[in-house]
Write an enzyme that holds these catalytic residues in place. Structure first.
Site, PDB file in Angstrom:
ATOM      1  N   GLY A 280     -17.990   6.952  -2.562  1.00  0.00           N
ATOM      2  CA  GLY A 280     -17.084   7.212  -3.460  1.00  0.00           C
ATOM      3  C   GLY A 280     -17.031   5.985  -4.777  1.00  0.00           C
ATOM      4  O   GLY A 280     -18.411   5.363  -4.941  1.00  0.00           O
ATOM      5  N   ASN A 281     -16.011   5.711  -5.502  1.00  0.00           N
ATOM      6  CA  ASN A 281     -15.832   4.663  -6.104  1.00  0.00           C
ATOM      7  C   ASN A 281     -17.367   3.069  -5.612  1.00  0.00           C
ATOM      8  O   ASN A 281     -17.709   2.727  -6.635  1.00  0.00           O
ATOM      9  CB  ASN A 281     -14.700   4.109  -6.265  1.00  0.00           C
ATOM     10  CG  ASN A 281     -14.549   3.052  -7.542  1.00  0.00           C
ATOM     11  OD1 ASN A 281     -14.483   2.175  -6.826  1.00  0.00           O
ATOM     12  ND2 ASN A 281     -15.573   3.265  -9.047  1.00  0.00           N
TER      13      ASN A 281
ATOM     14  N   GLY B 257     -20.544   5.584   2.408  1.00  0.00           N
ATOM     15  CA  GLY B 257     -20.015   6.225   1.314  1.00  0.00           C
ATOM     16  C   GLY B 257     -20.617   6.063   0.276  1.00  0.00           C
ATOM     17  O   GLY B 257     -21.453   5.838   0.559  1.00  0.00           O
TER      18      GLY B 257
ATOM     19  N   LYS C 189       0.695  -1.032  -0.072  1.00  0.00           N
ATOM     20  CA  LYS C 189       0.248   0.367  -0.032  1.00  0.00           C
ATOM     21  C   LYS C 189       0.862   1.135  -0.218  1.00  0.00           C
ATOM     22  O   LYS C 189       1.990   1.179   0.810  1.00  0.00           O
ATOM     23  CB  LYS C 189      -0.844  -0.047   1.275  1.00  0.00           C
ATOM     24  CG  LYS C 189      -2.470   0.888   1.107  1.00  0.00           C
ATOM     25  CD  LYS C 189      -3.017  -0.331   0.255  1.00  0.00           C
ATOM     26  CE  LYS C 189      -4.752   1.242   0.439  1.00  0.00           C
ATOM     27  NZ  LYS C 189      -5.549  -0.300   0.204  1.00  0.00           N
TER      28      LYS C 189
HETATM   29  N1  GLU Z   1      -7.547   0.180  -3.298  1.00  0.00           N
HETATM   30  C1  GLU Z   1      -8.004  -1.025  -3.353  1.00  0.00           C
HETATM   31  C2  GLU Z   1      -8.003  -1.759  -2.372  1.00  0.00           C
HETATM   32  O1  GLU Z   1      -7.797  -1.799  -1.682  1.00  0.00           O
HETATM   33  C3  GLU Z   1      -7.518  -1.507  -4.520  1.00  0.00           C
HETATM   34  C4  GLU Z   1      -5.944  -2.355  -5.187  1.00  0.00           C
HETATM   35  C5  GLU Z   1      -5.495  -2.520  -6.638  1.00  0.00           C
HETATM   36  O2  GLU Z   1      -5.982  -2.989  -7.342  1.00  0.00           O
HETATM   37  O3  GLU Z   1      -4.103  -3.776  -6.313  1.00  0.00           O
HETATM   38  O4  GLU Z   1      -8.618  -3.060  -2.905  1.00  0.00           O
END
Ligand code: GLU
Length: 428
Positions: free
Chosen positions: A221-222, A219, A107
Site C-alpha cells: 500500500g502507500n 504490504g 484515530k
Molecule cells: N495514518 C497515518 C499514521 O498512522 C498518518 C496520520 C496523520 O497524518 O495524521 O501515522
C-alpha cells in the site's frame, strides 16, 4: 482486527505500563495516559446505490491533546473495532511526541469494506462521518488524515462536508488532501520515505553499505510502495513483497531474487495495494505463501501492512541474516515477539518512530494550509528528512546510553514529553 484473540489496545497498554514503571511515573499520570481522553462512537446511515439503506459504525478516539490538537488517520476496515482505534490513537500520541511536533494523538475509523462499496457510497460514508463529529474536530481541536483504505479523495469529501456545515474555508481541519486543494507536495511519499530515512541512519550506525543490502516487505500500500521505491533508489535490493488477495481472502508473497523494480510492480497493483497474481506470474515473479516474506534471507524486514504480524507464532521464522526490522505498519510486533528480537539483538526501528514521516508531513501540510502558503517538494522532503533523522538519532542515543531496546527508548522519550505536558498544564 487482525487475528483471533488479539487485542491491540491491551498490547498498547502493556507497552505503556512497562515503560511507565521504568520511568517511575506517578499513578495519576499513568491513569490519564493509559486511557484515551475522549471517545466518540456513532451510526452513519447511508442510502446505497440500489436504493436500500445501510447503517455503518463510525469512531473517533482522542487519546491525548496536551501537546497540541489530536492528530491521526481514519481507517475504513471491515474488522475495525473500538479497541483497535483506541490503540492506534494512543500510538499516535507517542508518534507525534517522538518526532517532537506540536500535536497530540487521535484515530478514527468506520467498519466497512471499500472493496464492496461504490465511490458514491464511500462519499456518503465520508460525509456522514463528518456530520456526526463536526463539533469535535477542527484545525485547533483534532485533525484527521488518511490511513488504511482511505485516500486523498476521501479527505477532500470530508473537508468539503466540514466547510459546508461550518460555512468557512478550513483546509487545516484535515491532512492528506489532494495537491492544489490544500494538500502538501511530498505527503503521498512521506510515510514510506520516512521509513527509509530511518533505515539509512540505522545502516550507517551498524556500519553496513546500503548497496550491499537486501530487504523484504509486507504490504504494498502507500507506505510500502514508497519505502521500496526509495530503498531501491538508494541502491538496496528488494527481494520480496507480500500482499493481501481479496478474491482468495489470503495473502501471497511475490519474489524476484535479482530485485523487484518499483515501476514494474506498481503496474500490476490495484488501488488497495494488492498485486495481481496472474500478471505477476507472467512477469516472472515466484509466488509463495503469505508468510514467506518473513522467511527471506535478507538484511532488512519491513512489515508495512497491519498489526500482529510478528508474534509468538511467526517470530521464529525470521532468518539469522536479518539485522534490521523497520516497522512501517502500526503495531506489527507483539510484546512476546519483542522479547525474542531483543534476545537476538535485531535492531528494531519501532513503528511510531519508523512510520512517523506521514504525520510529520501532515504537520507540514497543516502549517501550509493554515497560512495558505505552499512549499516546494524539495523543501518538504528536506524538512522531513531532518525531522526523521534527528528523531531516530535521539532514540538511538538514549538506547545506547541506557542500554535499552530501541522500542523502549522511543517510548521513554515520548512518554516523558507527554507526561511533562500534562503536568505543566496542571491536569494531574
Ligand atoms: N495514518 C497515518 C499514521 O498512522 C498518518 C496520520 C496523520 O497524518 O495524521 O501515522
Amino acid at each position: 482486527m487482525s487475528g483471533q484473540g488479539f487485542n491491540p489496545f491491551q498490547m498498547a497498554q502493556q507497552q505503556f505500563d512497562a515503560v511507565a514503571e521504568k520511568l517511575g511515573l506517578e499513578q495519576a499520570v499513568r491513569d490519564l495516559l493509559r486511557w484515551p481522553e475522549r471517545e466518540y462512537q456513532f451510526n452513519i446511515p447511508i442510502r446505497m446505490d440500489d436504493g436500500t439503506y445501510r447503517v455503518f459504525r463510525g469512531f473517533r478516539v482522542q487519546h491525548n491533546d496536551a501537546r497540541g490538537p489530536a492528530k491521526g488517520g481514519i481507517r475504513f476496515h471491515p474488522q475495525e473495532t473500538l479497541d483497535t482505534v483506541r490503540a492506534l490513537a494512543m500510538w499516535m500520541t507517542w508518534k507525534t511526541a517522538v518526532v517532537d511536533i506540536p500535536l497530540g494523538g487521535g484515530k478514527g475509523g468506520v467498519v466497512c469494506d471499500p472493496h464492496n462499496l461504490s465511490m458514491r457510497e464511500q462519499e456518503q460514508i465520508c460525509r456522514g462521518w463528518v456530520r456526526q463529529i463536526v463539533r469535535n474536530i477542527g484545525p485547533y481541536q483534532d485533525v484527521p488524515a488518511p490511513d488504511v483504505m482511505t485516500t486523498s479523495q476521501h479527505m477532500i469529501w470530508m473537508l468539503d462536508e466540514y466547510e459546508k456545515i461550518t460555512g468557512i474555508k478550513a483546509p487545516g481541519v484535515i491532512t492528506g488532501k489532494p495537491i492544489g486543494l490544500g494538500g502538501s507536495l511530498g505527503r503521498t511519499e512521506a510515510t514510506g520515505y520516512g521509513v527509509v530515512y530511518t533505515i539509512r541512519e540505522a545502516l550507517k550506525y551498524l556500519g553496513l553499505d546500503i548497496t550491499k543490502t537486501s530487504a523484504s516487505f509486507q504490504g504494498f500500500g502507500n507506505v510500502s510502495q514508497y519505502a521500496l521505491q526509495l530503498y531501491n533508489q538508494l541502491g538496496g535490493t528488494s527481494i520480496a513483497v507480500s500482499t493481501w488477495n481479496h478474491k482468495e481472502q489470503k495473502s501471497f508473497t511475490f519474489r524476484k531474487k535479482n530485485g523487484i523494480q518499483f515501476d514494474e510492480l506498481i503496474t500490476i497493483t490495484n488501488k488497495f495495494g494488492e498485486i495481481d497474481k496472474d500478471k505477476a506470474q507472467e512477469l516472472g515473479y515466484e509466488i509463495l505463501p503469505g508468510n514467506a516474506w518473513l522467511e527471506e534471507e535478507v538484511d532488512i524486514l519491513v512489515p508495512a501492512a497491519i498489526e500482529n504480524q510478528i508474534n509468538k507464532d511467526t517470530v521464529s521464522l525470521i532468518k539469522p541474516t536479518v539485522k534490521i526490522i523497520a516497522e512501517g505498519a502500526n503495531g506489527p510486533t507483539t510484546p512476546e515477539a519483542d522479547e525474542v528480537l531483543k534476545a537476538r539483538n535485531i535492531h528494531v526501528i519501532p513503528d511510531f518512530l519508523a512510520n512517523a514521516g506521514g504525520v510529520t508531513c501532515s504537520y507540514f501540510e497543516q502549517v501550509q494550509s493554515n497560512t495558505n502558503y505552499y512549499w516546494t517538494k524539495e523543501e518538504v522532503l528536506s524538512k522531513l528528512d531532518q525531522k526523521m533523522t534527528s528523531a531516530y538519532l535521539s532514540v538511538l542515543e538514549l538506547a545506547n546510553k541506557e542500554g535499552v531496546y530501541m522500542r523502549d527508548a522511543a517510548y521513554m522519550i515520548s512518554i516523558s514529553r507527554v507526561s511533562e505536558a500534562v503536568k505543566l498544564r496542571g491536569w494531574v
